[in-house]
Write a protein that holds these residues in place. Structure first.
Motif, mmCIF file in Angstrom:
data_model
loop_
_atom_site.group_PDB
_atom_site.id
_atom_site.type_symbol
_atom_site.label_atom_id
_atom_site.label_comp_id
_atom_site.label_asym_id
_atom_site.label_seq_id
_atom_site.Cartn_x
_atom_site.Cartn_y
_atom_site.Cartn_z
ATOM 1 N N GLY A 49 -1.198 3.608 -3.735
ATOM 2 C CA GLY A 49 -1.461 2.344 -2.942
ATOM 3 C C GLY A 49 -0.916 1.294 -3.811
ATOM 4 N N GLY A 69 2.026 3.578 3.769
ATOM 5 C CA GLY A 69 2.613 2.219 3.433
ATOM 6 C C GLY A 69 3.896 1.742 3.860
ATOM 7 N N ASN A 102 1.033 -2.285 -4.442
ATOM 8 C CA ASN A 102 1.286 -3.600 -3.806
ATOM 9 C C ASN A 102 1.949 -4.559 -4.565
ATOM 10 O OD1 ASN A 102 -0.381 -3.417 -0.964
ATOM 11 N ND2 ASN A 102 -1.648 -2.659 -2.596
ATOM 12 N N ASP A 105 1.001 -1.308 0.050
ATOM 13 C CA ASP A 105 0.035 0.031 0.022
ATOM 14 C C ASP A 105 1.002 1.257 -0.080
ATOM 15 O OD1 ASP A 105 -2.267 1.358 -0.020
ATOM 16 O OD2 ASP A 105 -2.574 1.635 2.115
#
Length: 255
Positions: free
Chosen positions: A26, A65, A28, A8
């Motif tokens: 965001g 994150g 990943n 994130d």
């Protein structure tokens, strides 16, 4: 086995002392040793920001994150600590360093990363061998870093560093840009050698499928508007070459 885990990740570019603009929204990705992850997408989608943020470029600020390498918090590390931990960034636009010879730069970098100077006799042989494999003029090693180098020579220089420093994870930011067909093949072979000899993980940022014909990806991630919008295998890169990025750009504009 090493693992680079991005969770994130949100980050902004610093425009000046008071203003910033969010770029990553965001992200990943998990990259393991021996894997090649291709990051593809249109210009301005945030691909280079992702690599620069992981490497610790001061122009970018992490808003939230996490990024970990083998469980260690990369974001708490200084840039040199990230390099010693096993991260390597091949820059899209390698810079010239006047007054610093390539030979001194390479040996100093190796010493800094490993914590001790390599044996001069062994090091000289290693540098010569890598230069030959990358089809580099040996005289370049005595010139200042990237000074007067062509675009293709600068990219070969980045891969020479990659092969000699032996990182755990390589972030390759548009390594294929500005390369002709022959140089693309030579550079790709260098990346593959580094990957195989050190079981290195690779994040390969590119617009085009052509380099992926030489460096085979395990995963392809489509990047747009600061986030991953589609994922797949090598077949996704072929699809992107045929269809382009228009549908992703249109979808982002419609949000």
């Amino acid at each position: 086995m090493s693992t680079l885990e991005i969770k994130d990740l949100q980050a902004s570019v610093l425009l000046d002392d008071e203003n910033s603009k969010q770029i990553l929204k965001g992200v990943n990705i998990t990259i393991n040793s021996g894997e090649v992850h291709a990051i593809m997408g249109p210009n301005g989608s945030g691909k280079s920001t992702l690599a620069s943020t992981i490497a610790g470029h001061p122009k970018f600020r992490v808003d939230s994150g996490s990024v970990t390498l083998d469980g260690e918090n990369v974001l708490d590390m200084s840039v040199d600590e990230r390099a010693r931990a096993g991260l390597f960034l091949a820059m899209q636009y390698p810079v010239e360093i006047p007054g610093v010879t390539t030979s001194n730069f390479l040996r100093s970098a190796k010493t800094a990363v490993d914590g001790e100077a390599p044996s001069l006799r062994t090091w000289t042989k290693d540098v010569k061998a890598v230069a030959e494999q990358l089809k580099m003029d040996p005289a370049m090693i005595q010139r200042n870093v990237n000074e007067g180098f062509s675009g293709g020579e600068k990219k070969r220089m980045e891969i020479m560093q990659l092969e000699l420093l032996k990182p755990k994870m390589a972030l390759l930011d548009e390594t294929d840009s500005g390369l002709d067909v022959d140089a693309l093949r030579v550079v790709s072979e260098g990346v593959n050698r580094a990957k195989e000899s050190n079981d290195m993980g690779v994040m390969l940022i590119t617009h085009y499928n052509r380099i992926l014909r030489y460096i085979k990806p395990d995963y392809v991630h489509v990047f747009n508007d600061g986030r991953i919008v589609e994922q797949g295998g090598p077949e996704l890169a072929v699809k992107l070459e045929e269809e382009g990025y228009d549908k992703y750009v249109a979808a982002a504009a419609g949000r």
